[in-house]
Scaffold this motif. Structure first.
Motif, PDB file in Angstrom:
ATOM      1  N   VAL A   1      19.789 -26.217   5.457  1.00  0.00           N
ATOM      2  CA  VAL A   1      19.251 -26.177   6.812  1.00  0.00           C
ATOM      3  C   VAL A   1      19.828 -24.937   7.482  1.00  0.00           C
ATOM      4  N   LEU A   2      18.952 -24.048   7.902  1.00  0.00           N
ATOM      5  CA  LEU A   2      19.402 -22.818   8.561  1.00  0.00           C
ATOM      6  C   LEU A   2      20.081 -23.147   9.889  1.00  0.00           C
ATOM      7  N   PRO A   3      21.040 -22.341  10.296  1.00  0.00           N
ATOM      8  CA  PRO A   3      21.706 -22.578  11.582  1.00  0.00           C
ATOM      9  C   PRO A   3      20.753 -22.327  12.751  1.00  0.00           C
TER      10      PRO A   3
ATOM     11  N   PHE B   1      17.828 -16.456  13.774  1.00  0.00           N
ATOM     12  CA  PHE B   1      17.895 -15.785  12.483  1.00  0.00           C
ATOM     13  C   PHE B   1      17.068 -14.502  12.457  1.00  0.00           C
ATOM     14  N   ASP B   2      15.890 -14.506  13.086  1.00  0.00           N
ATOM     15  CA  ASP B   2      15.012 -13.342  13.008  1.00  0.00           C
ATOM     16  C   ASP B   2      15.546 -12.127  13.761  1.00  0.00           C
ATOM     17  N   TYR B   3      16.590 -12.263  14.579  1.00  0.00           N
ATOM     18  CA  TYR B   3      17.249 -11.103  15.164  1.00  0.00           C
ATOM     19  C   TYR B   3      17.960 -10.307  14.069  1.00  0.00           C
TER      20      TYR B   3
ATOM     21  N   SER C   1      15.952 -24.795  11.191  1.00  0.00           N
ATOM     22  CA  SER C   1      17.051 -25.493  11.865  1.00  0.00           C
ATOM     23  C   SER C   1      16.602 -26.657  12.741  1.00  0.00           C
ATOM     24  N   GLY C   2      15.440 -26.573  13.345  1.00  0.00           N
ATOM     25  CA  GLY C   2      14.964 -27.638  14.225  1.00  0.00           C
ATOM     26  C   GLY C   2      14.713 -28.950  13.510  1.00  0.00           C
ATOM     27  N   PHE C   3      14.622 -28.917  12.186  1.00  0.00           N
ATOM     28  CA  PHE C   3      14.369 -30.125  11.410  1.00  0.00           C
ATOM     29  C   PHE C   3      15.454 -31.180  11.623  1.00  0.00           C
TER      30      PHE C   3
END
Length: 165
Positions: free
Chosen positions: A21-23, A53-55, A73-75
């Motif tokens: 899970v991405l932060p 992340f996209d930054y 991450s919202g998952f």
């Protein structure tokens, strides 16, 4: 969380057959463009800790390469995720009990994660939990976990040959 930890977590997830899970956010001050673009003058103190992340990366290319391993991450806020069985892993300590790849797992299982010892480890330590928590709460340093796992499986790091090639 910075990118070394993110890449280490990605490698651990791939080796364990799990998803990462991405932060939610990264510290914006870690952006290479933060100081040159004087973001410190335009971002509030709270915004400075909330760069997505996209930054940091081309998320489209990243997801093309690793979308089968990562989860947005919202998952974690979904009812489905909240109802999953979760357990701290304490992986570094548990992985240390496995034999090193160099100690003779055999050519057929070297580096694949299919050795009998590793399969038993996955079944015993990871099988009951839908969500395996690895992090600061259980004193597991994800980079250390990645390093131990590489030693046990004989897999290279993303810094060298990719484990996905």
């Amino acid at each position: 969380l910075h990118f070394l930890a993110l890449l280490a977590a990605l490698e651990v997830a791939a080796a364990l057959g799990r998803r990462l899970v991405l932060p939610d956010a990264f510290d914006c001050r870690l952006l290479p463009s933060y100081w040159p673009y004087r973001m410190d003058e335009t971002f509030s103190a709270e915004e400075q800790r909330q760069c997505t992340f996209d930054y940091f990366a081309d998320s489209e290319d990243f997801l093309k390469s690793f979308g089968h391993i990562v989860v947005e991450s919202g998952f974690v806020r979904s009812t489905y995720f909240q109802n999953l069985v979760s357990a701290p892993a304490r992986l570094a300590h548990q992985l240390e009990q496995l034999p090193d790849a160099a100690a003779g797992l055999g050519p057929s299982s070297h580096g694949t994660g299919n050795s009998p010892a590793f399969l038993e480890f996955r079944r015993t330590h990871l099988g009951a939990a839908d969500v395996v928590e690895v992090g600061w709460e259980d004193n597991d340093d994800i980079v250390r976990v990645r390093d131990v796992l590489q030693r046990k499986l004989g897999k290279p790091s993303l810094n060298g040959d990719s484990v996905w090639k």
